[in-house]
Scaffold this motif. Structure first.
Motif: not given
Length: 440
Positions: A101-115
């Motif tokens: 579920e979190v994978d899908d959320t992060l793919r949608a946001l397409r961040p250059d960095l995760l803090i």
């Protein structure tokens, strides 16, 4: 412009410094997006940042505060039953992480960095699996950087296992943190290490973002290359603070500000310490005491001496601008804020990492510490007098304060983070990232 996702632990001591980082990044033109449970949404949006909720049906708005308040008032079998039911709630969220579920959320946001918070190790593993550069935001100081004398008490440290944790997990009283982390590591090909009986992240892959200049963290022990990214102390001087009866303060007496942090109510020593603090305040009318009893208690529960100001929560930054000394719990944020305002301290390390940070207070010479089990009104007054009459404590605070101000003025939080993004964008290997070189 980069898109940066911030995921702090949903408690004030972790959210407040993240806001300073977010403002610094936003001020440099980056898009900052928060990720977390709904408990954070109102505060984050009020500060002007985007927000995406996780597990909104498992943790609806207000649920975490409700759980903390309930756990604080239950005892015995009722507490055990409550812990078991809530462990099931957390396990539901952990399983959904494993399921993607979190994978899908992060793919949608397409961040250059995760803090993400150092306590939220599962998110670091997911970010690595998705090819997102990750910094672990650590709001305290890693225990391996703090030397200690033989026999000195040490906090539980980085991801260390609690006593009986595996048994409690098997019995359903503790969330399945370890099994879910191992499952995510297999899924995302993350090479976990082992530290103090628990799986640990590789700081070469996901370095730790330490919210302080190097001079504060490294007293005698230097850090290894590529493990840490030092920034400014991340004190959110613009945060909203609670109301306070300022008219009751006396300008003629030294101000002693007493506050033991957001989570003090979970310590078995908290109530006794507060009672002793009020007793001490009554014995010293030459000092002006402000005592914050915490959000889970009421001032009316205590015998408040005349002239003492007792509140549930206090405007810490505002009071530190006026205080001669602070009595705190050796929480990293409180210690840093004391230093930022040049206020020496008496620290009572209650739990968690606080024994380590109390040791740091002593190593830097910015105050004294009292073990919770040894705390009495007499010991508090002796420690206060020792700090107030020792100009070296004030001088040590001022010396560190200079490093704090320099790091805030020359780089802000964004500078070292931008440098880290640049290195990763150019394909630099994790081990040679050397993020600590950007620290002061």
């Amino acid at each position: 412009m980069a898109t940066i996702v911030l995921a702090p632990l949903p408690v004030p001591g972790h959210v407040n410094p993240s806001l300073r980082i977010a403002r610094s990044l936003q001020g440099r033109g980056h898009r900052v997006h928060y990720l977390g449970i709904l408990e954070l949404e109102d505060e984050v949006r009020a500060e002007g940042f985007e927000f995406t909720p996780l597990f909104a049906d498992v943790f609806p708005k207000g649920k975490l505060s409700e759980l903390r308040a309930t756990a604080a008032r239950l005892k015995g079998p009722r507490l055990l039953w409550f812990l078991r039911t809530q462990a099931a709630r957390f396990n539901q969220a952990l399983q959904r992480m494993v399921d993607g579920e979190v994978d899908d959320t992060l793919r949608a946001l397409r961040p250059d960095l995760l803090i993400c918070d150092e306590k939220l190790r599962h998110l670091s593993v997911i970010g690595h699996g998705l090819g997102i550069p990750v910094l672990q935001m650590n709001v305290t100081i890693p225990p391996e950087l703090i030397p200690r004398e033989a026999g000195a008490e040490r906090g539980p440290g980085r991801g260390g296992a609690m006593p009986g944790e595996r048994l409690l997990t098997a019995l359903g009283f503790f969330p399945r943190l370890r099994p879910s982390l191992l499952a995510l590591a297999r899924k995302h090909h993350y090479p976990l290490k082992e530290a103090r009986g628990m799986p640990a992240l590789d700081r070469a892959l996901s370095p730790e973002l330490l919210l302080c200049p190097r001079e504060f963290a490294e007293v005698r022990v230097p850090s290894a290359p590529g493990e840490y990214c030092y920034i400014e102390p991340c004190i959110d001087r613009d945060r909203r603070e609670p109301d306070f009866p300022w008219e009751r303060l006396s300008g003629e007496r030294p101000l002693v500000f007493f506050a033991l942090g957001t989570l003090a109510a979970t310590s078995a020593h908290n109530l006794r310490i507060l009672r002793e603090a009020f007793l001490a305040a009554g014995r010293r009318p030459d000092l002006q005491f402000v005592i914050a009893v915490g959000s889970s208690m009421e001032p009316s529960m205590f015998d408040v001496p005349p002239g003492v100001i007792a509140v549930k929560v206090a405007p810490q930054l505002g009071l530190l601008r006026k205080a001669a000394v602070m009595v705190n719990h050796a929480g990293t944020n409180s210690v840093k804020e004391c230093i930022a305002f040049g206020v020496p301290m008496v620290s009572i390390p209650l739990q968690f990492d606080q024994p380590d940070i109390g040791r740091l207070v002593e190593l830097h010479g910015v105050g004294r510490t009292i073990a919770p089990r040894d705390f009495t009104a007499d010991r508090l007054l002796a420690a206060l007098d020792g700090v107030l009459k020792d100009p070296a404590c004030k001088q040590a605070c001022e010396q560190l304060r200079t490093h704090f101000l320099h790091s805030e003025q020359t780089r802000e939080a964004a500078g070292p983070i931008e440098a880290f993004i640049g290195r990763r964008a150019h394909g630099g290997p994790a081990a040679s990232a050397q993020p600590q070189a950007t620290g002061s």
